[in-house]
Design an enzyme around this catalytic site. Sequence first.
Site, short mmCIF file in Angstrom:
data_model
loop_
_atom_site.label_atom_id
_atom_site.label_comp_id
_atom_site.label_asym_id
_atom_site.label_seq_id
_atom_site.Cartn_x
_atom_site.Cartn_y
_atom_site.Cartn_z
N LYS A 79 0.83 -1.21 0.00
CA LYS A 79 0.00 0.00 0.00
C LYS A 79 0.86 1.25 0.00
CE LYS A 79 -4.07 -1.42 2.62
NZ LYS A 79 -4.78 -1.10 3.86
N ARG A 96 -11.94 13.66 7.94
CA ARG A 96 -12.94 14.47 7.22
C ARG A 96 -14.29 13.78 7.35
NH1 ARG A 96 -13.86 10.95 3.09
NH2 ARG A 96 -12.08 9.76 2.32
N LEU A 122 -5.97 -9.86 4.01
CA LEU A 122 -7.02 -10.71 4.59
C LEU A 122 -7.98 -11.11 3.47
CD1 LEU A 122 -7.76 -8.44 7.67
CD2 LEU A 122 -6.34 -10.48 7.65
N GLY A 130 -8.44 6.16 -1.94
CA GLY A 130 -9.32 5.84 -3.07
C GLY A 130 -8.96 4.54 -3.78
N GLY A 131 -8.37 3.61 -3.02
CA GLY A 131 -8.04 2.31 -3.61
C GLY A 131 -6.85 2.34 -4.55
N ARG A 172 -24.96 3.59 -3.41
CA ARG A 172 -24.37 4.65 -4.23
C ARG A 172 -24.84 4.45 -5.67
NH1 ARG A 172 -18.27 6.17 -2.36
NH2 ARG A 172 -18.51 5.70 -0.15
N GLU A 193 1.27 -5.17 4.26
CA GLU A 193 0.38 -5.75 5.27
C GLU A 193 -0.03 -7.14 4.83
OE1 GLU A 193 -2.41 -1.96 6.31
OE2 GLU A 193 -3.41 -3.77 5.68
N LYS A 194 -0.43 -7.95 5.78
CA LYS A 194 -1.03 -9.23 5.40
C LYS A 194 -2.35 -8.91 4.67
CE LYS A 194 -2.28 -13.77 6.74
NZ LYS A 194 -1.59 -14.26 5.54
N LYS A 202 -16.29 1.53 -2.22
CA LYS A 202 -17.56 1.22 -1.57
C LYS A 202 -18.77 1.39 -2.50
CE LYS A 202 -15.43 2.82 2.64
NZ LYS A 202 -15.14 4.01 3.45
P1 ADP Z 1 -8.08 3.63 0.43
O1 ADP Z 1 -7.61 4.62 1.45
O2 ADP Z 1 -7.32 3.68 -0.86
O3 ADP Z 1 -9.58 3.61 0.27
P2 ADP Z 1 -8.01 1.50 2.34
O4 ADP Z 1 -6.76 1.25 3.09
O5 ADP Z 1 -9.11 2.26 3.04
O6 ADP Z 1 -7.66 2.22 0.98
O7 ADP Z 1 -8.62 0.14 1.82
C1 ADP Z 1 -9.71 0.09 0.92
C2 ADP Z 1 -10.19 -1.34 0.80
O8 ADP Z 1 -9.12 -2.19 0.36
C3 ADP Z 1 -10.67 -1.97 2.08
O9 ADP Z 1 -11.99 -1.63 2.40
C4 ADP Z 1 -10.50 -3.45 1.75
O10 ADP Z 1 -11.53 -3.93 0.92
C5 ADP Z 1 -9.21 -3.47 0.95
N1 ADP Z 1 -8.05 -3.73 1.82
C6 ADP Z 1 -7.18 -2.84 2.32
N2 ADP Z 1 -6.24 -3.43 3.10
C7 ADP Z 1 -6.52 -4.75 3.10
C8 ADP Z 1 -5.94 -5.92 3.72
N3 ADP Z 1 -4.85 -5.84 4.50
N4 ADP Z 1 -6.54 -7.10 3.50
C9 ADP Z 1 -7.64 -7.21 2.72
N5 ADP Z 1 -8.23 -6.17 2.11
C10 ADP Z 1 -7.68 -4.95 2.28
#
Ligand code: ADP
Length: 438
Positions: free
Chosen positions: A158, A291, A203, A164-165, A337, A200-201, A237
């Site tokens: 990450k 926010r 999940l 935003g994914g 949405r 990160e791991k 989402k």
């Molecule tokens: P962003 O800030 O880009 O939206 P997030 O860290 O909030 O990213 O993660 C968005 C989505 O990505 C999470 O809701 C989940 O579906 C997936 N995700 C993020 N980290 C993990 C993880 N360690 N294991 C599984 N899914 C993950």
Amino acid sequence: MIKRLLIANRGEIAVRIIRACRELGIRTVAVYSTADKENLHVKMADEAVCIGAPPSAKSYLNADACVTVALGTKCDAVHPGVGFLSENAAFAEKVQKAGLIWIGPEPETIRLLGDKVQARATAVAHGLPVTPGSDGAVSSEAEAKKIAARCGYPVIIKAASGGGGKGMRIVYEEKDLAENLKIASSEAQANFADGTVYIEKYLVNPRHVELQVLGDGKGGVAVLGERDCSTQKNHQKLIEESPSPGVSPEMREKMCAGAVSLFSALKYRGAGTIEFLASGNEFFFMEVNARVQVEHPVSEMVTSSDIIRDQIGVCAGLPMEAEPGVHALNGWAVEARINARAPGKIKTLHIPGGPGIRFDTFVYADYSVLPFYDSMIAKLIAWDSTRERAVKRLLRALDELKIDGVPTNIGEQKTILSSPQFLSGHFGTGLYAELFQQ
Ligand code: ADP
């Protein structure tokens, strides 16, 4: 109290902020790009000023232009909305240095929470579990291999400044790690001007659960329940609900205790969200969004609150309306949405209504959906006494909603909401792929 407030945003969230301001007796100034002249927020605001060309970088991301307009129109406050400059600490600083009230937490709080590596360390300090992974930036391939082997595959790379994914890469085997590390880092550099990444791991099929928080800026913290945002497409989402069908009372209590401790220590001001991933009986801190969030209406409906009004009030120095502590939730709220699948002109728009229905949008019949911005054109929210009833009500309202002229995801939302998996409440972030075999 604030007399005049500039909204450094567009669309549905800008309309939502204007509504709160009207009720508070605050006049509003909208900014808009040359393409957005017909946007509802421009028509609804008391005054509107064009700040540049359609690409966000030339308009809505232009921090200097927003501050100049705020000063020129005699505003005394700036609301950043969601996305764009809403989590930009430098923008918050500029606003404050110009003598304007910033509707959000202090810039140093935004900076701390915006760095996902520092945010993880802060969460750990407040007793919140984080997913196993690098406790900081990963700088070499050798280090990445060691950490991934310790966590066990799959892992996710990450961007430290991500959102935003974007800038996320999932790696299933060691042989793919080095290449993905390079790609993630260059994507992060390109999107966020920061190539720092961490591991990160990953999940498999977890639930996405988050808490809506309001802080009074002095250590008082209200938790307005949790939201479940597990229904996602490509980590974005699609459907949000409150409460979560997958959180036990024990898990909720632990999450809330950690959140109150963290936000209280930060003397957090205004609206914020703390996001977790949950798997079985375990949960892990993911990030804090400093926010308000798109999905805040579901929390408003189960707590009978007005999060944006409270956020503005608190930042203007008024006492927080929400009582500090963890709030009890009344009934169930579900939000779908509504996204446009392509730009185009909306020919017909029939808005659903009836008991327990809320429709937040910035579009109308004859409005042309633009290619430059987020594809979300509306949010349809249903409230009822139980989950089953709220979902039925949302499906009923989706049947009433007619949008002709642009293709939308309404049909897909109905498929998800009427699927046995969704209705059972037992599902995770893999639901969309499972239903549509992606
Ligand atoms: P962003 O800030 O880009 O939206 P997030 O860290 O909030 O990213 O993660 C968005 C989505 O990505 C999470 O809701 C989940 O579906 C997936 N995700 C993020 N980290 C993990 C993880 N360690 N294991 C599984 N899914 C993950």
